[in-house]
Design an enzyme around this catalytic site. Structure first.
Site, mmCIF file in Angstrom:
data_model
loop_
_atom_site.group_PDB
_atom_site.id
_atom_site.type_symbol
_atom_site.label_atom_id
_atom_site.label_comp_id
_atom_site.label_asym_id
_atom_site.label_seq_id
_atom_site.Cartn_x
_atom_site.Cartn_y
_atom_site.Cartn_z
ATOM 1 N N GLY A 29 80.383 -65.394 -27.593
ATOM 2 C CA GLY A 29 79.306 -66.139 -28.218
ATOM 3 C C GLY A 29 78.545 -66.986 -27.217
ATOM 4 O O GLY A 29 78.995 -67.231 -26.098
ATOM 5 N N LYS A 53 88.302 -57.597 -15.624
ATOM 6 C CA LYS A 53 89.167 -58.779 -15.751
ATOM 7 C C LYS A 53 90.593 -58.458 -15.321
ATOM 8 O O LYS A 53 91.259 -59.294 -14.707
ATOM 9 C CB LYS A 53 89.126 -59.318 -17.179
ATOM 10 N N GLU A 72 77.343 -56.998 -26.096
ATOM 11 C CA GLU A 72 76.212 -56.793 -25.194
ATOM 12 C C GLU A 72 75.097 -56.139 -26.012
ATOM 13 O O GLU A 72 75.357 -55.602 -27.091
ATOM 14 C CB GLU A 72 76.630 -55.882 -24.043
ATOM 15 N N GLY A 76 75.866 -61.731 -32.126
ATOM 16 C CA GLY A 76 75.598 -62.004 -30.719
ATOM 17 C C GLY A 76 76.827 -61.911 -29.832
ATOM 18 O O GLY A 76 76.804 -62.364 -28.687
#
Length: 187
Positions: free
Chosen positions: A164, A47, A32, A29
Site C-alpha cells: 500500500g 527479496k 503493480e 493499489g
C-alpha cells in the site's frame, strides 16, 4: 515476502476466486500496474536474494527456482487489462489447490525460502497447518520466520504490514533520511 501476495493469499479462501482477489488487490493499489509483475514471483525472488546474501550466501537470482503464479496461457497477454480480463479462465486450477488445502485444514501461502545450511533459495506456493505462524496472517501483513540453532523449535517471527501507499512512502522516506545522514546532512 511481499505484501501484495500476502494480501492475495490471506483473502483467497472459501468461495472467492483468485481472479476476484487479484482484482480487489489491484483496485486497492496493492499490486503493480500489471499484476503479472507480482504474480511472477520475481519480487519475492529478489527479496530471497537479499536475505541470502545478508546471510553470507553467494547466490544469484538465476540460482533460485521460482514458481510463477501467472498461468502459462496468460503470460503473453498484450496488456495488464487483457491479463485481468482473461484471468478468470484460470481460476479452476487454483480453486482446486485451495479446496485441497482447506479440506486438510490448511491455508495456501506464497513464500520465499532461504536455506542457509543447504545454500539455496526458492520461491513457491506452500500449504501451512493451523499451528504454523504463516497460517495466522491477515490483510497485507508480511511475515519472516527465522529458524536457527537457537530458534529451532519455535522460530523467531517478524511480522507487519508490507503493501500500500503508506507503507511504501514510509520506506522511501526512511531511505531518504538514511541517505541524507550518510551524505552529512544535519538531522
Amino acid at each position: 515476502m511481499i505484501g501484495t501476495l500476502s494480501y492475495i493469499f490471506n483473502n483467497f479462501k472459501g468461495t472467492r476466486s483468485l481472479s476476484e482477489v487479484v482484482s480487489e488487490a489491484k483496485q486497492a493499489g496493492y499490486t503493480e500496474p500489471d499484476p503479472r509483475d507480482d504474480l511472477s514471483g520475481t519480487y519475492v525472488a529478489r527479496k530471497v536474494m537479499i536475505l541470502a546474501r545478508e546471510s553470507g550466501l553467494k547466490l544469484e537470482l538465476s540460482d533460485t527456482p521460482v514458481q510463477s503464479l501467472v498461468p502459462e496461457p496468460l503470460r503473453a497477454a498484450a496488456s495488464a487489462e487483457e491479463f485481468m480480463k482473461q484471468l478468470p479462465r484460470c481460476d479452476k486450477d487454483m480453486a482446486k489447490q485451495l479446496q485441497d488445502a482447506e479440506d486438510a485444514g490448511e491455508v495456501l501461502r506464497y513464500v520465499g525460502v532461504v536455506e542457509v545450511i543447504n545454500q539455496k533459495g526458492l520461491v513457491e506456493l506452500r500449504r501451512y497447518k493451523k499451528n504454523h505462524p504463516f497460517y495466522q496472517l491477515s490483510g497485507s501483513d508480511n511475515i519472516i520466520a527465522f529458524t536457527t540453532a537457537r530458534y529451532k523449535n519455535q522460530p523467531l517471527i517478524v511480522q507487519g504490514p508490507d503493501a500500500g501507499a503508506q507503507v511504501t512512502a514510509g520506506g522511501i522516506f526512511s531511505d531518504v533520511l538514511r541517505l541524507a545522514s550518510y551524505l552529512g546532512a544535519p538531522l
